[in-house]
Design a protein around this motif. Sequence first.
Motif, PDB file in Angstrom:
ATOM      1  N   ARG A   1      76.504  24.423  -3.543  1.00  0.00           N
ATOM      2  CA  ARG A   1      75.221  23.755  -3.359  1.00  0.00           C
ATOM      3  C   ARG A   1      75.285  22.738  -2.228  1.00  0.00           C
ATOM      4  N   SER A   2      76.386  21.993  -2.149  1.00  0.00           N
ATOM      5  CA  SER A   2      76.532  21.021  -1.065  1.00  0.00           C
ATOM      6  C   SER A   2      76.597  21.703   0.295  1.00  0.00           C
ATOM      7  N   THR A   3      77.333  22.796   0.370  1.00  0.00           N
ATOM      8  CA  THR A   3      77.422  23.534   1.636  1.00  0.00           C
ATOM      9  C   THR A   3      76.076  24.100   2.039  1.00  0.00           C
ATOM     10  N   ALA A   4      75.332  24.620   1.062  1.00  0.00           N
ATOM     11  CA  ALA A   4      74.002  25.154   1.361  1.00  0.00           C
ATOM     12  C   ALA A   4      73.065  24.059   1.857  1.00  0.00           C
ATOM     13  N   GLY A   5      73.161  22.861   1.260  1.00  0.00           N
ATOM     14  CA  GLY A   5      72.323  21.756   1.718  1.00  0.00           C
ATOM     15  C   GLY A   5      72.664  21.312   3.129  1.00  0.00           C
ATOM     16  N   ASP A   6      73.971  21.232   3.440  1.00  0.00           N
ATOM     17  CA  ASP A   6      74.376  20.845   4.798  1.00  0.00           C
ATOM     18  C   ASP A   6      73.948  21.879   5.828  1.00  0.00           C
ATOM     19  N   LEU A   7      74.128  23.150   5.500  1.00  0.00           N
ATOM     20  CA  LEU A   7      73.729  24.206   6.436  1.00  0.00           C
ATOM     21  C   LEU A   7      72.214  24.226   6.624  1.00  0.00           C
ATOM     22  N   ARG A   8      71.459  23.949   5.559  1.00  0.00           N
ATOM     23  CA  ARG A   8      70.002  23.909   5.682  1.00  0.00           C
ATOM     24  C   ARG A   8      69.556  22.759   6.570  1.00  0.00           C
ATOM     25  N   ALA A   9      70.194  21.593   6.438  1.00  0.00           N
ATOM     26  CA  ALA A   9      69.845  20.461   7.294  1.00  0.00           C
ATOM     27  C   ALA A   9      70.097  20.769   8.767  1.00  0.00           C
ATOM     28  N   ALA A  10      71.195  21.471   9.045  1.00  0.00           N
ATOM     29  CA  ALA A  10      71.476  21.840  10.438  1.00  0.00           C
ATOM     30  C   ALA A  10      70.563  22.957  10.917  1.00  0.00           C
TER      31      ALA A  10
ATOM     32  N   PRO B   1      68.726  23.860  -9.889  1.00  0.00           N
ATOM     33  CA  PRO B   1      69.484  23.016 -10.825  1.00  0.00           C
ATOM     34  C   PRO B   1      70.482  23.806 -11.663  1.00  0.00           C
ATOM     35  N   GLN B   2      70.309  25.107 -11.714  1.00  0.00           N
ATOM     36  CA  GLN B   2      71.213  25.935 -12.490  1.00  0.00           C
ATOM     37  C   GLN B   2      72.355  26.424 -11.613  1.00  0.00           C
ATOM     38  N   LEU B   3      73.315  27.061 -12.284  1.00  0.00           N
ATOM     39  CA  LEU B   3      74.449  27.591 -11.538  1.00  0.00           C
ATOM     40  C   LEU B   3      74.000  28.751 -10.666  1.00  0.00           C
ATOM     41  N   PRO B   4      74.441  28.773  -9.401  1.00  0.00           N
ATOM     42  CA  PRO B   4      74.049  29.889  -8.531  1.00  0.00           C
ATOM     43  C   PRO B   4      74.646  31.200  -9.022  1.00  0.00           C
ATOM     44  N   THR B   5      73.903  32.237  -8.767  1.00  0.00           N
ATOM     45  CA  THR B   5      74.361  33.554  -9.183  1.00  0.00           C
ATOM     46  C   THR B   5      75.364  34.101  -8.175  1.00  0.00           C
ATOM     47  N   LEU B   6      75.987  35.189  -8.560  1.00  0.00           N
ATOM     48  CA  LEU B   6      76.948  35.821  -7.668  1.00  0.00           C
ATOM     49  C   LEU B   6      76.266  36.322  -6.393  1.00  0.00           C
ATOM     50  N   THR B   7      75.020  36.798  -6.529  1.00  0.00           N
ATOM     51  CA  THR B   7      74.277  37.254  -5.343  1.00  0.00           C
ATOM     52  C   THR B   7      74.009  36.108  -4.381  1.00  0.00           C
ATOM     53  N   GLN B   8      73.662  34.943  -4.928  1.00  0.00           N
ATOM     54  CA  GLN B   8      73.418  33.783  -4.073  1.00  0.00           C
ATOM     55  C   GLN B   8      74.698  33.315  -3.384  1.00  0.00           C
ATOM     56  N   LEU B   9      75.820  33.362  -4.078  1.00  0.00           N
ATOM     57  CA  LEU B   9      77.092  33.002  -3.441  1.00  0.00           C
ATOM     58  C   LEU B   9      77.429  33.959  -2.309  1.00  0.00           C
ATOM     59  N   GLU B  10      77.165  35.224  -2.503  1.00  0.00           N
ATOM     60  CA  GLU B  10      77.401  36.193  -1.430  1.00  0.00           C
ATOM     61  C   GLU B  10      76.463  35.941  -0.250  1.00  0.00           C
ATOM     62  N   GLN B  11      75.198  35.571  -0.533  1.00  0.00           N
ATOM     63  CA  GLN B  11      74.271  35.243   0.541  1.00  0.00           C
ATOM     64  C   GLN B  11      74.724  34.008   1.320  1.00  0.00           C
ATOM     65  N   LEU B  12      75.237  33.006   0.609  1.00  0.00           N
ATOM     66  CA  LEU B  12      75.718  31.807   1.288  1.00  0.00           C
ATOM     67  C   LEU B  12      76.887  32.139   2.200  1.00  0.00           C
ATOM     68  N   TRP B  13      77.805  32.951   1.715  1.00  0.00           N
ATOM     69  CA  TRP B  13      78.937  33.347   2.556  1.00  0.00           C
ATOM     70  C   TRP B  13      78.446  34.105   3.795  1.00  0.00           C
ATOM     71  N   PHE B  14      77.467  34.985   3.616  1.00  0.00           N
ATOM     72  CA  PHE B  14      76.927  35.746   4.744  1.00  0.00           C
ATOM     73  C   PHE B  14      76.230  34.827   5.740  1.00  0.00           C
ATOM     74  N   LEU B  15      75.464  33.831   5.251  1.00  0.00           N
ATOM     75  CA  LEU B  15      74.754  32.909   6.145  1.00  0.00           C
ATOM     76  C   LEU B  15      75.727  32.038   6.932  1.00  0.00           C
ATOM     77  N   LEU B  16      76.829  31.626   6.315  1.00  0.00           N
ATOM     78  CA  LEU B  16      77.837  30.840   7.023  1.00  0.00           C
ATOM     79  C   LEU B  16      78.476  31.659   8.145  1.00  0.00           C
ATOM     80  N   VAL B  17      78.836  32.876   7.848  1.00  0.00           N
ATOM     81  CA  VAL B  17      79.429  33.748   8.877  1.00  0.00           C
ATOM     82  C   VAL B  17      78.417  34.028   9.983  1.00  0.00           C
ATOM     83  N   GLU B  18      77.163  34.234   9.594  1.00  0.00           N
ATOM     84  CA  GLU B  18      76.117  34.500  10.581  1.00  0.00           C
ATOM     85  C   GLU B  18      75.913  33.303  11.503  1.00  0.00           C
TER      86      GLU B  18
END
Length: 455
Positions: free
Chosen positions: A116-125, A149-166
């Motif tokens: 969640r913290s990584t997603a927030g930082d990447l969104r701000a940038a 507010p809930q735990l991210p799903t496995l699909t969301q974690l995969e999307q975050l990894w893809f967005l970071l690489v992208e």
Amino acid sequence: MRRGLAVALVTTALLGGSLMAPAPVAAQDMESLLQQIRESGREQQRINREREQRFLRQRNERRSLLEEARAERNAARARAERVREEFEDGQARINALKEKLNEASADLGRAYTAARSTAGDLRAAARTSPVTTQYPERLEKLSAIADNPQLPTLTQLEQLWFLLVEDMTATGQVARFEAPITTVLGNRRQAELMRVGAFSAFSEDGYVLLPEGGTVAQLLPSQPGGRFTSAAEGFFAAESGALLPALIDPSRGRLLEVEAEKPDVAERIAQGGLVGYTILGIGSVGLILAVLQLVYLSLVGGRVRRQLQATDQPRTDNPLGRVLGVVSQEHGRDDAELLELHLSEAVVKETPRLERFQSLLKLFVAVAPLMGLLGTVTGMILTFQSITLFGTGDPKLMAGGISQALVTTVLGLCVAIPLLFLNSLLGARSRALVQTLDEESALVLAQRLEGDSRA
């Protein structure tokens, strides 16, 4: 029985005391009274027995109810004790399970928090990154992870990894793509954009900027001029694979906005107002006069140098020839003192044209800084008037007066310094020519005196 007899005697006494007849009571009346008393006593005994029986029945009922209540209380206490024991056992089992859950999910919880913290930082940038103009859907995906507010799903974690690489891949790329842009007039149209990493983006119309929180790029209202626009146009028009310099803005457009808002030379001059234009007028007149005189002195200097090579053939197209022409004239041919006077007169006649405009240029050199000082004082007066009217809350209201104060000072110095150098150059040139005239005049006079002494 005794209680009833006592009541009857009391009643008889009261009746006898209160109803005293003048004549004795008959025997049958006494028997009737006695009979009534006996019946009354029996009735009272019956009532008393009924009362006693009713009291005994109620006492037994109350005792039975009391026993039942006590039994229910004891049963409730027993049930409460059993429930309490069950609750304590259940609470103990829950605590044990929580401890096991915390131990089992400690690493997983830290991983979700980091996600969640990584997603927030990447969104701000990404909110101001040119990469978002090419991939606008990533803001929604990042918000779904960062604000969940809930735990991210496995699909969301995969999307975050893809967005970071992208994002990491796009940072090192120069890409062309089609995307909507907003023009200066507010119209939206599809255009071809070129992105340089995550730093700059531009179209054929100029640099574009992604507003914070938006997904549609917009053209800068005022494009930076000079080499910035030329570099963008050349880079945009270059073929794929060409190696060309490009502008990199690490602030993702903010420095370009500052550069675009910088006033050009004409706007700077306009900030000086009437005083600034007056200073420039003085400088222009002085520059024209100085250039004209410098050209004149250069032409005269060349002619004088050619005349020095043939002093015995004076020409009238240069000051030296005209001075030497005095010697060939008839007057003063035999009188050296008179010839000296004529030579001095000829040199004096030529001097004003050689020193022309120098006094006026000295005046311009002195007036230009004073005009700049006048503009400074005028600008400060405007600044204090703005402070008086609007206070110091908005510095932009005072910018006009401060700009006039500074610009006029700069203009005064920019005019005075070049004119001072030009005036010094003209003075040196004119003094060199006058010195040449004096030297040649003295040489001619010395030769005449030498010829007279030999004769």
